[in-house]
Motif scaffolding. Structure first.
Motif, PDB file in Angstrom:
ATOM      1  N   ILE A  46     -11.701  -8.947   1.750  1.00  0.00           N
ATOM      2  CA  ILE A  46     -12.778  -8.346   0.971  1.00  0.00           C
ATOM      3  C   ILE A  46     -12.708  -6.824   1.024  1.00  0.00           C
ATOM      4  CG2 ILE A  46     -14.521  -8.238   2.818  1.00  0.00           C
ATOM      5  CD1 ILE A  46     -15.100  -9.434  -0.804  1.00  0.00           C
ATOM      6  N   VAL A  47     -12.078  -6.288   2.069  1.00  0.00           N
ATOM      7  CA  VAL A  47     -11.857  -4.844   2.191  1.00  0.00           C
ATOM      8  C   VAL A  47     -10.479  -4.465   1.652  1.00  0.00           C
ATOM      9  CG1 VAL A  47     -11.667  -2.897   3.792  1.00  0.00           C
ATOM     10  CG2 VAL A  47     -13.368  -4.690   4.200  1.00  0.00           C
ATOM     11  N   LEU A  48      -9.456  -5.243   2.021  1.00  0.00           N
ATOM     12  CA  LEU A  48      -8.080  -4.881   1.702  1.00  0.00           C
ATOM     13  C   LEU A  48      -7.766  -4.952   0.209  1.00  0.00           C
ATOM     14  CD1 LEU A  48      -6.097  -6.605   4.587  1.00  0.00           C
ATOM     15  CD2 LEU A  48      -6.446  -4.148   4.239  1.00  0.00           C
ATOM     16  N   VAL A  49      -8.250  -5.980  -0.477  1.00  0.00           N
ATOM     17  CA  VAL A  49      -7.884  -6.146  -1.890  1.00  0.00           C
ATOM     18  C   VAL A  49      -8.309  -4.941  -2.731  1.00  0.00           C
ATOM     19  CG1 VAL A  49      -8.300  -7.502  -3.989  1.00  0.00           C
ATOM     20  CG2 VAL A  49      -7.747  -8.656  -1.846  1.00  0.00           C
ATOM     21  N   PRO A  50      -9.581  -4.532  -2.698  1.00  0.00           N
ATOM     22  CA  PRO A  50      -9.932  -3.361  -3.518  1.00  0.00           C
ATOM     23  C   PRO A  50      -9.233  -2.078  -3.079  1.00  0.00           C
ATOM     24  CG  PRO A  50     -11.797  -4.062  -2.161  1.00  0.00           C
ATOM     25  CD  PRO A  50     -10.765  -5.125  -2.060  1.00  0.00           C
ATOM     26  N   VAL A  51      -9.055  -1.882  -1.755  1.00  0.00           N
ATOM     27  CA  VAL A  51      -8.381  -0.662  -1.290  1.00  0.00           C
ATOM     28  C   VAL A  51      -6.930  -0.638  -1.760  1.00  0.00           C
ATOM     29  CG1 VAL A  51      -7.542   0.578   0.739  1.00  0.00           C
ATOM     30  CG2 VAL A  51      -9.888  -0.269   0.683  1.00  0.00           C
ATOM     31  N   LEU A  52      -6.215  -1.740  -1.601  1.00  0.00           N
ATOM     32  CA  LEU A  52      -4.823  -1.796  -2.054  1.00  0.00           C
ATOM     33  C   LEU A  52      -4.734  -1.619  -3.564  1.00  0.00           C
ATOM     34  CD1 LEU A  52      -3.439  -4.751   0.113  1.00  0.00           C
ATOM     35  CD2 LEU A  52      -2.892  -2.324   0.354  1.00  0.00           C
ATOM     36  N   PHE A  53      -5.671  -2.223  -4.282  1.00  0.00           N
ATOM     37  CA  PHE A  53      -5.685  -2.093  -5.746  1.00  0.00           C
ATOM     38  C   PHE A  53      -5.887  -0.635  -6.161  1.00  0.00           C
ATOM     39  CE2 PHE A  53      -8.339  -1.946  -9.629  1.00  0.00           C
ATOM     40  CZ  PHE A  53      -7.403  -2.401 -10.545  1.00  0.00           C
ATOM     41  N   TRP A  54      -6.840   0.041  -5.528  1.00  0.00           N
ATOM     42  CA  TRP A  54      -7.111   1.432  -5.880  1.00  0.00           C
ATOM     43  C   TRP A  54      -5.947   2.344  -5.498  1.00  0.00           C
ATOM     44  CZ3 TRP A  54     -12.362   0.321  -3.268  1.00  0.00           C
ATOM     45  CH2 TRP A  54     -13.196  -0.316  -4.188  1.00  0.00           C
ATOM     46  N   ILE A  55      -5.312   2.083  -4.356  1.00  0.00           N
ATOM     47  CA  ILE A  55      -4.165   2.899  -3.953  1.00  0.00           C
ATOM     48  C   ILE A  55      -3.008   2.719  -4.929  1.00  0.00           C
ATOM     49  CG2 ILE A  55      -2.330   3.130  -2.217  1.00  0.00           C
ATOM     50  CD1 ILE A  55      -4.453   2.713  -0.069  1.00  0.00           C
ATOM     51  N   LEU A  56      -2.728   1.480  -5.306  1.00  0.00           N
ATOM     52  CA  LEU A  56      -1.652   1.227  -6.265  1.00  0.00           C
ATOM     53  C   LEU A  56      -1.957   1.871  -7.614  1.00  0.00           C
ATOM     54  CD1 LEU A  56      -0.853  -2.520  -5.456  1.00  0.00           C
ATOM     55  CD2 LEU A  56       0.590  -0.532  -4.987  1.00  0.00           C
ATOM     56  N   SER A  57      -3.215   1.841  -8.021  1.00  0.00           N
ATOM     57  CA  SER A  57      -3.597   2.492  -9.284  1.00  0.00           C
ATOM     58  C   SER A  57      -3.444   4.002  -9.188  1.00  0.00           C
ATOM     59  CB  SER A  57      -5.048   2.129  -9.643  1.00  0.00           C
ATOM     60  OG  SER A  57      -5.207   0.735  -9.764  1.00  0.00           O
ATOM     61  N   PHE A  58      -3.781   4.553  -8.022  1.00  0.00           N
ATOM     62  CA  PHE A  58      -3.706   6.005  -7.799  1.00  0.00           C
ATOM     63  C   PHE A  58      -2.278   6.521  -7.900  1.00  0.00           C
ATOM     64  CE2 PHE A  58      -3.201   9.583  -4.793  1.00  0.00           C
ATOM     65  CZ  PHE A  58      -4.061  10.502  -5.386  1.00  0.00           C
ATOM     66  N   ILE A  59      -1.306   5.729  -7.445  1.00  0.00           N
ATOM     67  CA  ILE A  59       0.098   6.169  -7.461  1.00  0.00           C
ATOM     68  C   ILE A  59       0.813   5.722  -8.738  1.00  0.00           C
ATOM     69  CG2 ILE A  59       0.246   6.213  -4.942  1.00  0.00           C
ATOM     70  CD1 ILE A  59       1.770   3.573  -5.045  1.00  0.00           C
ATOM     71  N   ASP A  60       0.039   5.331  -9.749  1.00  0.00           N
ATOM     72  CA  ASP A  60       0.584   4.941 -11.050  1.00  0.00           C
ATOM     73  C   ASP A  60       1.537   3.754 -10.963  1.00  0.00           C
ATOM     74  OD1 ASP A  60      -0.829   6.919 -12.435  1.00  0.00           O
ATOM     75  OD2 ASP A  60       0.700   8.426 -11.960  1.00  0.00           O
ATOM     76  N   PHE A  61       1.231   2.815 -10.079  1.00  0.00           N
ATOM     77  CA  PHE A  61       1.991   1.572  -9.999  1.00  0.00           C
ATOM     78  C   PHE A  61       1.731   0.777 -11.281  1.00  0.00           C
ATOM     79  CE2 PHE A  61       2.707  -2.779  -8.397  1.00  0.00           C
ATOM     80  CZ  PHE A  61       3.922  -2.594  -7.755  1.00  0.00           C
ATOM     81  N   PRO A  62       2.697  -0.007 -11.769  1.00  0.00           N
ATOM     82  CA  PRO A  62       2.479  -0.771 -13.017  1.00  0.00           C
ATOM     83  C   PRO A  62       1.176  -1.558 -12.998  1.00  0.00           C
ATOM     84  CG  PRO A  62       4.766  -0.937 -12.347  1.00  0.00           C
ATOM     85  CD  PRO A  62       4.059  -0.193 -11.245  1.00  0.00           C
ATOM     86  N   ALA A  63       0.323  -1.310 -13.966  1.00  0.00           N
ATOM     87  CA  ALA A  63      -1.004  -1.927 -14.000  1.00  0.00           C
ATOM     88  C   ALA A  63      -0.936  -3.445 -14.055  1.00  0.00           C
ATOM     89  CB  ALA A  63      -1.793  -1.390 -15.194  1.00  0.00           C
TER      90      ALA A  63
END
Length: 267
Positions: free
Chosen positions: A31-48
């Motif tokens: 519940i903590v890791l999923v949104p944090v990992l998602f936001w970090i990947l979005s921040f580094i322009d990882f493929p959406a």
């Protein structure tokens, strides 16, 4: 290299919090890791198209070991209901595997909406002064228990969580003791995360643009960075669960669910 330090530090901080939450609330830390990992990947322009799937699958990989650590700590305190594990186990495993395999056919925004909506509904229920109570005991029917556990396993897999987010309020609705529900939910995480992760490995196998050293949708380097902190801090959360008043456990549960749900829904 230096530009990666804030990202690494953010993942470590989230991992510590996830480990404490896993022990405190029986939620496996996803519940903590999923949104944090998602936001970090979005921040580094990882493929959406991959961000949400990678976040969910990597979270599940870490939950296997975090749940073992958390469940052992709760078991020592006698708060894991082994009879309920035997009753719900087959449904949890089947539902989680189905969820992991089905993820291939769900768009990233769909996974994000599933996470946000379910988490918000559960948060509202847990935050109300009087938690919804359906009965003073669990159903006696094997079919009813199988249906409940399969649904929990399926949606937990799609959310990348260990099951506590859904099983704790469900058990509370059937008048299950909150501390025993948390302890048993921690053990549920093992039964959910392993088959769900395998489903994400299969469904993500051969998908283009995945980062190096990935197994399907699971990022092995990210999982290895997270694991020492989630596993190491889960016992601390378990100790807190047995020292805090039940109402504070429910409020903490609702707060974290509500904040993360709104952030995911808002994108």
């Amino acid at each position: 290299m230096l530009e990666l330090l804030p990202i690494v530090a953010g993942v470590i901080a989230a991992s510590i919090l996830a480990g404490i939450m896993a022990g405190l609330l029986g939620v496996g830390g996803g519940i903590v890791l999923v949104p944090v990992l998602f936001w970090i990947l979005s921040f580094i322009d990882f493929p959406a198209a991959l961000s949400m799937h990678m976040a969910v699958a990597t979270s599940l990989a870490t939950i296997i070991f975090t749940s073992i650590s958390s469940a052992r700590a709760h078991h020592k305190r006698g708060s894991v209901d082994t009879a309920l594990m035997r009753r719900w186990g087959p449904g949890l495993v089947l539902g989680a595997l189905a969820g992991g395999l089905a993820a291939k056919f769900i768009q990233p925004d769909g996974l994000r909406m599933i996470f946000g909506v379910i988490a918000l509904v559960v948060a509202v229920n847990m935050a109300t002064p009087k938690t919804l109570v359906l009965s003073d005991h669990l159903p006696n029917s094997r079919a009813a228990n199988g249906a409940i556990s399969t649904v929990i396993g399926f949606f937990s897999a799609l959310m990348g969580i260990g099951g506590g987010t859904l099983s704790v309020p469900t058990l509370s609705a059937f008048s299950f003791d909150i501390k025993r529900a948390v302890g048993t939910a921690a053990a549920f995480g093992i039964l959910i995360a392993l088959p769900a992760m395998l489903g994400f490995v299969v469904s993500g196998w051969g998908v283009a643009d995945r980062p190096p050293f990935s197994l399907g949708y699971v990022s092995v380097p990210a999982a290895l960075l997270i694991l020492p902190f989630t596993v190491g801090f889960a016992p601390l959360g378990a100790r807190l669960a047995h020292s805090l008043d039940a109402i504070w456990i429910k409020r903490a549960f609702a707060l974290f669910l509500g904040v993360t749900a709104l952030r995911m829904l808002l994108g």
